[in-house]
Motif scaffolding. Sequence first.
Motif, PDB file in Angstrom:
ATOM      1  N   PRO A  55       0.812  -1.227   0.000  1.00 55.70           N
ATOM      2  CA  PRO A  55       0.000   0.000   0.000  1.00 55.70           C
ATOM      3  C   PRO A  55       0.840   1.268   0.000  1.00 55.70           C
ATOM      4  O   PRO A  55       0.384   2.314  -0.476  1.00 55.70           O
ATOM      5  CB  PRO A  55      -0.834  -0.119   1.281  1.00 55.70           C
ATOM      6  CG  PRO A  55      -0.068  -1.057   2.144  1.00 55.70           C
ATOM      7  CD  PRO A  55       0.629  -2.011   1.230  1.00 55.70           C
ATOM      8  N   CYS A  56       2.058   1.186   0.515  1.00 57.12           N
ATOM      9  CA  CYS A  56       2.921   2.365   0.509  1.00 57.12           C
ATOM     10  C   CYS A  56       3.341   2.705  -0.914  1.00 57.12           C
ATOM     11  O   CYS A  56       3.188   3.840  -1.368  1.00 57.12           O
ATOM     12  CB  CYS A  56       4.150   2.115   1.387  1.00 57.12           C
ATOM     13  SG  CYS A  56       5.310   3.498   1.420  1.00 57.12           S
ATOM     14  N   ASP A  66       1.981   1.626  -3.766  1.00 58.52           N
ATOM     15  CA  ASP A  66       0.804   1.960  -4.566  1.00 58.52           C
ATOM     16  C   ASP A  66       0.306   3.366  -4.252  1.00 58.52           C
ATOM     17  O   ASP A  66      -0.113   4.108  -5.147  1.00 58.52           O
ATOM     18  CB  ASP A  66      -0.316   0.938  -4.314  1.00 58.52           C
ATOM     19  CG  ASP A  66       0.028  -0.445  -4.838  1.00 58.52           C
ATOM     20  OD1 ASP A  66       1.058  -0.577  -5.540  1.00 58.52           O
ATOM     21  OD2 ASP A  66      -0.720  -1.390  -4.546  1.00 58.52           O
ATOM     22  N   GLY A  67       0.358   3.760  -2.978  1.00 58.70           N
ATOM     23  CA  GLY A  67      -0.108   5.087  -2.587  1.00 58.70           C
ATOM     24  C   GLY A  67       0.767   6.188  -3.151  1.00 58.70           C
ATOM     25  O   GLY A  67       0.258   7.190  -3.667  1.00 58.70           O
ATOM     26  N   HIS A 127       8.102   6.922   3.985  1.00 59.32           N
ATOM     27  CA  HIS A 127       6.658   6.716   4.094  1.00 59.32           C
ATOM     28  C   HIS A 127       6.391   5.525   5.008  1.00 59.32           C
ATOM     29  O   HIS A 127       6.679   4.395   4.645  1.00 59.32           O
ATOM     30  CB  HIS A 127       6.055   6.465   2.712  1.00 59.32           C
ATOM     31  CG  HIS A 127       6.256   7.597   1.774  1.00 59.32           C
ATOM     32  ND1 HIS A 127       5.393   8.664   1.694  1.00 59.32           N
ATOM     33  CD2 HIS A 127       7.245   7.854   0.880  1.00 59.32           C
ATOM     34  CE1 HIS A 127       5.830   9.516   0.778  1.00 59.32           C
ATOM     35  NE2 HIS A 127       6.946   9.054   0.278  1.00 59.32           N
ATOM     36  N   ASN A 187       0.263   6.199  -7.008  1.00 53.91           N
ATOM     37  CA  ASN A 187      -1.061   6.730  -7.353  1.00 53.91           C
ATOM     38  C   ASN A 187      -1.121   8.247  -7.159  1.00 53.91           C
ATOM     39  O   ASN A 187      -1.711   8.967  -7.967  1.00 53.91           O
ATOM     40  CB  ASN A 187      -2.143   6.058  -6.500  1.00 53.91           C
ATOM     41  CG  ASN A 187      -2.445   4.646  -6.962  1.00 53.91           C
ATOM     42  OD1 ASN A 187      -2.134   4.275  -8.085  1.00 53.91           O
ATOM     43  ND2 ASN A 187      -3.032   3.846  -6.094  1.00 53.91           N
ATOM     44  N   THR A 188      -0.518   8.727  -6.077  1.00 53.86           N
ATOM     45  CA  THR A 188      -0.496  10.171  -5.824  1.00 53.86           C
ATOM     46  C   THR A 188       0.260  10.886  -6.938  1.00 53.86           C
ATOM     47  O   THR A 188      -0.149  11.964  -7.396  1.00 53.86           O
ATOM     48  CB  THR A 188       0.168  10.466  -4.468  1.00 53.86           C
ATOM     49  OG1 THR A 188      -0.587   9.820  -3.437  1.00 53.86           O
ATOM     50  CG2 THR A 188       0.210  11.960  -4.189  1.00 53.86           C
TER      51      THR A 188
END
Length: 204
Positions: free
Chosen positions: A122-123, A125-126, A173, A129-130
Amino acid sequence: MAEEPDYAPAPLTRFAVACNDQPTKSVQWYKALSDRQGPKYPYFGWQYGLSEVCGPWTDEPLQELPNLPASVRKNVLLVQSEFDPQTSYEQAMAAADKAKGINVLRVDDSPFHGQYASVGNPCVDGVVNTYLIHGSTTPNSICPSLPLLGETKVFPVRGPVDKYLESNSSLVHRLLAPKTAKSVDHGLRRLLGERLSDVNDLLR
């Protein structure tokens, strides 16, 4: 009559790009490599040398790769795992050094070749995506890795990313708590992996 596409996926296109993009050895060299690796790594050792299509490739590149213009470098995000078995960390950082000013996301302790939308981190991908949605980047970001399949935690290994963890110039992150790692949708992850494999098969 339907208009024909202006290009078609073909294995030779992929091979032309790959073989013109790397140092190429002879067929005999790849055969010898297979003979050396096969007994030691029976799962993949034989195949690696024997399946290498670049051995008989003789064409020289038709043009030199251009340098990345300085004006667009801030719009580039390079995602690299620390222990990628296919694209080495050192190789990726050498490319980044040739294009000063690009954004780099390093994944600490990660042994995976694929990162974005493929391992369920998720890190990563986040951050990506951002970047894709909002264009928000930072020159020096770090994400933690996911546990290997069958394991419940990451076992840290000393490596080249650690110097950035100790630096004040890095944006680390910390989005991946242990409970988050356990909540990864492995069914969705496997489905995405199968889809990526299907696409790769079409390109062979």
